[in-house]
Scaffold this active site. Structure first.
Site, PDB file in Angstrom:
ATOM      1  N   GLU A 165       3.482  -5.301  12.490  1.00  0.00           N
ATOM      2  CA  GLU A 165       2.547  -4.207  12.142  1.00  0.00           C
ATOM      3  C   GLU A 165       1.426  -4.717  11.449  1.00  0.00           C
ATOM      4  OE1 GLU A 165       2.842  -1.542  13.646  1.00  0.00           O
ATOM      5  OE2 GLU A 165       4.913  -1.918  14.520  1.00  0.00           O
ATOM      6  N   ASN A 179       0.759  -1.283   0.099  1.00  0.00           N
ATOM      7  CA  ASN A 179      -0.195  -0.038  -0.046  1.00  0.00           C
ATOM      8  C   ASN A 179       0.944   1.321   0.072  1.00  0.00           C
ATOM      9  OD1 ASN A 179       0.694  -0.942   2.639  1.00  0.00           O
ATOM     10  ND2 ASN A 179      -0.851   0.521   3.372  1.00  0.00           N
ATOM     11  N   CYS A 206      -3.325   1.591   6.227  1.00  0.00           N
ATOM     12  CA  CYS A 206      -3.671   0.790   7.436  1.00  0.00           C
ATOM     13  C   CYS A 206      -4.259   1.917   8.329  1.00  0.00           C
ATOM     14  CB  CYS A 206      -2.530  -0.128   8.187  1.00  0.00           C
ATOM     15  SG  CYS A 206      -0.982   1.152   8.381  1.00  0.00           S
ATOM     16  N   GLU A 229       7.164   0.507  16.157  1.00  0.00           N
ATOM     17  CA  GLU A 229       8.295   1.037  15.128  1.00  0.00           C
ATOM     18  C   GLU A 229       8.404   2.375  15.478  1.00  0.00           C
ATOM     19  OE1 GLU A 229       6.451  -0.178  11.364  1.00  0.00           O
ATOM     20  OE2 GLU A 229       8.353  -1.492  11.195  1.00  0.00           O
TER      21      GLU A 229
HETATM   22  P1  NDP Z   1       0.118  -9.323   3.092  1.00  0.00           P
HETATM   23  O1  NDP Z   1       0.135  -9.856   4.507  1.00  0.00           O
HETATM   24  O2  NDP Z   1      -0.587 -10.118   2.123  1.00  0.00           O
HETATM   25  O3  NDP Z   1       1.709  -9.318   2.677  1.00  0.00           O
HETATM   26  C1  NDP Z   1       2.732  -8.414   3.164  1.00  0.00           C
HETATM   27  C2  NDP Z   1       3.945  -8.974   2.889  1.00  0.00           C
HETATM   28  O4  NDP Z   1       4.303 -10.113   3.360  1.00  0.00           O
HETATM   29  C3  NDP Z   1       4.065  -9.134   1.344  1.00  0.00           C
HETATM   30  O5  NDP Z   1       5.488  -8.901   0.843  1.00  0.00           O
HETATM   31  C4  NDP Z   1       3.937 -10.610   1.153  1.00  0.00           C
HETATM   32  O6  NDP Z   1       4.186 -10.998  -0.030  1.00  0.00           O
HETATM   33  C5  NDP Z   1       4.633 -11.049   2.449  1.00  0.00           C
HETATM   34  N1  NDP Z   1       3.927 -12.691   2.657  1.00  0.00           N
HETATM   35  C6  NDP Z   1       2.915 -13.120   2.300  1.00  0.00           C
HETATM   36  N2  NDP Z   1       2.940 -14.491   2.913  1.00  0.00           N
HETATM   37  C7  NDP Z   1       4.079 -14.560   3.630  1.00  0.00           C
HETATM   38  C8  NDP Z   1       4.788 -15.629   4.512  1.00  0.00           C
HETATM   39  N3  NDP Z   1       3.947 -16.607   4.763  1.00  0.00           N
HETATM   40  N4  NDP Z   1       5.878 -15.343   4.791  1.00  0.00           N
HETATM   41  C9  NDP Z   1       6.684 -14.224   4.658  1.00  0.00           C
HETATM   42  N5  NDP Z   1       6.074 -13.092   4.229  1.00  0.00           N
HETATM   43  C10 NDP Z   1       4.783 -13.218   3.454  1.00  0.00           C
HETATM   44  O7  NDP Z   1      -0.368  -7.863   3.307  1.00  0.00           O
HETATM   45  P2  NDP Z   1      -0.722  -6.968   1.970  1.00  0.00           P
HETATM   46  O8  NDP Z   1       0.434  -6.929   1.238  1.00  0.00           O
HETATM   47  O9  NDP Z   1      -1.882  -7.415   1.416  1.00  0.00           O
HETATM   48  O10 NDP Z   1      -0.884  -5.632   2.917  1.00  0.00           O
HETATM   49  C11 NDP Z   1      -1.914  -5.096   3.225  1.00  0.00           C
HETATM   50  C12 NDP Z   1      -2.207  -5.277   4.709  1.00  0.00           C
HETATM   51  O11 NDP Z   1      -1.082  -4.833   5.259  1.00  0.00           O
HETATM   52  C13 NDP Z   1      -3.514  -4.677   5.375  1.00  0.00           C
HETATM   53  O12 NDP Z   1      -3.786  -5.835   6.280  1.00  0.00           O
HETATM   54  C14 NDP Z   1      -2.789  -3.491   6.221  1.00  0.00           C
HETATM   55  O13 NDP Z   1      -3.686  -3.364   7.266  1.00  0.00           O
HETATM   56  C15 NDP Z   1      -1.528  -4.054   6.616  1.00  0.00           C
HETATM   57  N6  NDP Z   1      -0.951  -2.971   6.887  1.00  0.00           N
HETATM   58  C16 NDP Z   1      -0.417  -2.893   8.155  1.00  0.00           C
HETATM   59  C17 NDP Z   1       0.164  -1.608   8.558  1.00  0.00           C
HETATM   60  C18 NDP Z   1       0.539  -1.257   9.909  1.00  0.00           C
HETATM   61  O14 NDP Z   1       1.536  -0.129  10.120  1.00  0.00           O
HETATM   62  N7  NDP Z   1      -0.062  -1.623  11.075  1.00  0.00           N
HETATM   63  C19 NDP Z   1       0.575  -0.438   7.311  1.00  0.00           C
HETATM   64  C20 NDP Z   1       0.150  -0.858   6.173  1.00  0.00           C
HETATM   65  C21 NDP Z   1      -0.259  -2.141   5.785  1.00  0.00           C
HETATM   66  P3  NDP Z   1       3.344 -11.224  -1.314  1.00  0.00           P
HETATM   67  O15 NDP Z   1       3.050  -9.764  -1.718  1.00  0.00           O
HETATM   68  O16 NDP Z   1       4.238 -11.940  -2.195  1.00  0.00           O
HETATM   69  O17 NDP Z   1       2.147 -11.775  -0.677  1.00  0.00           O
END
Ligand code: NDP
Length: 483
Positions: A248, A150, A282, A461
């Site tokens: 996060e 995002n 988020c 963080e």
């Molecule tokens: P995901 O959890 O799908 O993916 C996040 C990252 O983790 C990606 O690089 C993804 O790769 C990787 N990933 C997925 N599965 C695994 C695994 N089993 N082991 C290690 N890495 C893995 O989230 P999104 O990318 O869809 O992001 C949206 C989410 O992020 C929302 O829920 C949002 O709320 C949260 N978010 C939270 C924030 C915070 O500060 N609390 C800030 C911004 C977003 P791949 O892309 O290949 O799946």
């Protein structure tokens, strides 16, 4: 078509298996580049490079590390236009947003942590005549950083910069959906003279490349931002090896508007906090809670303003809401709009696709959507949608507003709108959440703790919280000679 490379041991390299994944721009739905489909072998190479670089990087003085990180920050500033363009093409966000928020913040993340380490101090615990203790903070070694799509470079650098500043070497994976600015960052690191192997960027899917970083015994800590379900998987793997984790995760943020709020400020900012970055932050407020006495007036004014938002191609200056990140994500958001209707909600505006003309006709555009009439406990009001969709509902008392806001499994960031100082402090104190904004939204000071409670994550963080996470405290006790 451009093939993106991994950045391993200071060199831009192809994936070991020679396989690539198509990278689609959400503005048009077309493939425009390819990214490495990396796996365990690439991660193993990256970790070996990071382990080899660690003795050199961790032995450098804070000043030497700081100078290199500042050069990376300057490199980002120099390539601002190119990075903003890449972020917008990869993610679908308005170019203007990438130019004013994403890339400047990535630049600032490096500069902030580069200078933070010059102003650090450590504890000394005095035992009087018996002696004293002092605490040294040592880098962990090789750490893993995994970030979402995002705010791609913004969140990627928010992890990498403190990890490197603290003296660690990093193996990082950006989201496979938005890899391009991370690739450009590898070029910037090479130009800035970052020693080989200090930062390694491996592209690929989460369940393969990402999980290999988490599972590898050499990674001492994992800093992860993403969905709650992924966070659970990562926490489970890391716990088996007693790895530190900073998680996060998702949110279902409340935006609480009291009758004594400054109406115009609350209105203007609520439109922004609901739909900035297509609602894919988020921190976006996805449940708007409004005091009963102003509910109708606020709802009508809000819907009127939302209808005026201009949805369209990200590169147009006039665009306020761009494309959502992918076809799959658009389908997910639409399934929640359908669910909201099944649950008895009324769509006040939006709820449909937007189809711009020409080459953008197949992009993933959704009209900003406002839904009312839903019970607090329904799935639409409980689950993270992460798109341009908000619900709006009335409350009668402060206690009810607090209970509604706290009534989900998440606890990331809430906004409170009131001009009553006592109410502001009392409500802020009662909210079970990591961040409270009073009469504002997304006002950031990089020194403050950033993170959530409950299913929104674990750890914080920001500022010295991040530097603490990426170091291990060591207590050294000195006994003074006794007479
Ligand atoms: P995901 O959890 O799908 O993916 C996040 C990252 O983790 C990606 O690089 C993804 O790769 C990787 N990933 C997925 N599965 C695994 C695994 N089993 N082991 C290690 N890495 C893995 O989230 P999104 O990318 O869809 O992001 C949206 C989410 O992020 C929302 O829920 C949002 O709320 C949260 N978010 C939270 C924030 C915070 O500060 N609390 C800030 C911004 C977003 P791949 O892309 O290949 O799946």
């Amino acid at each position: 078509m451009k093939d993106i490379s991994n950045y391993i041991g200071g060199t831009l390299v192809a994936p070991v298996n020679g396989q690539y994944i198509d990278n689609i721009t959400p503005a048009t739905g077309k493939v425009y580049s390819r990214i490495p489909d990396s796996g365990e072998a690439d991660v193993a190479q990256a970790i070996a490079a990071a382990e080899a670089a660690f003795p050199i990087w961790s032995a450098m003085s804070a000043k030497e590390r700081s100078n290199i990180l500042l050069r990376i920050s300057e490199g980002i500033a120099k390539r601002m236009d190119e990075l903003a363009q890449a972020e917008s093409v990869d993610n679908g966000k308005p170019l203007k947003l990438a130019m004013t928020v994403d890339i400047p913040r990535a630049r600032d993340n490096f500069a902030f942590f580069a200078t933070a380490i010059l102003h650090d101090e450590n504890a000394m615990h005095d035992m009087g005549k018996s002696g004293f203790n002092y605490t040294k903070r040592k880098p962990l070694g090789v750490v893993g950083c995994i970030s979402p799509w995002n705010l791609p470079l913004y969140l990627f650098s928010w992890k990498i910069a403190p990890a490197l500043a603290a003296g660690n070497c990093v193996v990082a994976k950006p989201s496979e959906v938005t890899p391009y600015t991370a690739f450009l960052l590898s070029e910037i690191c090479i130009e800035a003279g970052l020693p080989d192997g200090v930062l390694n960027i491996v592209h690929g899917y989460g369940h393969t490349a990402g999980q290999a970083i988490v599972a590898h015994p050499a990674t001492k800590a994992i800093s992860f931002t993403g969905g709650t379900a992924t966070g659970k998987t990562i926490a489970g793997i890391a716990a088996q090896q007693f790895k530190k984790t900073s998680l996060e995760l998702g949110g279902k943020n409340a935006n609480i508007i009291f009758a004594d709020a400054n109406f115009d400020d609350a209105l203007r900012t609520s439109v922004k906090s609901s739909f900035a970055n297509q609602g894919q932050i988020c921190l976006c407020g996805s449940r708007i809670l409004v005091h009963k006495s102003i509910y109708e007036k606020f709802r009508d004014a809000f819907v009127e303003k939302v209808k005026q938002l201009r949805v369209g191609p990200p590169n147009l200056d006039s665009t306020q809401v761009g494309a959502v990140v992918s076809e799959a994500h658009r389908d997910k958001i639409e399934s929640y709009i359908a669910l909201a209707k099944e649950e008895g909600g009324t769509v006040l505006c939006g709820g449909h696709r937007v189809t711009p003309e020409g080459e953008y006709a197949n992009g993933y555009y959704l009209a900003p959507t406002v839904i009312e009439g839903l019970p607090a406990q329904c799935r639409t009001n409980q689950e993270e949608i992460f798109g341009p969709v908000v619900t709006i509902m009335p409350f009668e008392t402060d206690e009810e507003a607090i209970a509604l806001a706290n009534g989900t499994e998440y606890g990331l960031a809430f906004s409170v709108w009131t001009q009553n100082l006592n109410r502001a402090h009392l409500v802020a104190d009662a909210l079970d959440v990591g961040i409270v904004w009073i009469n504002c939204w997304l006002v950031r000071d990089l020194r403050t703790p950033f993170g959530g409670t409950k299913a929104s994550g674990m750890g914080r963080e920001g500022g010295f919280y991040a530097l603490d996470f990426f170091t291990e405290p060591k207590n050294i006790c000195i006994a003074l000679p006794q007479q």
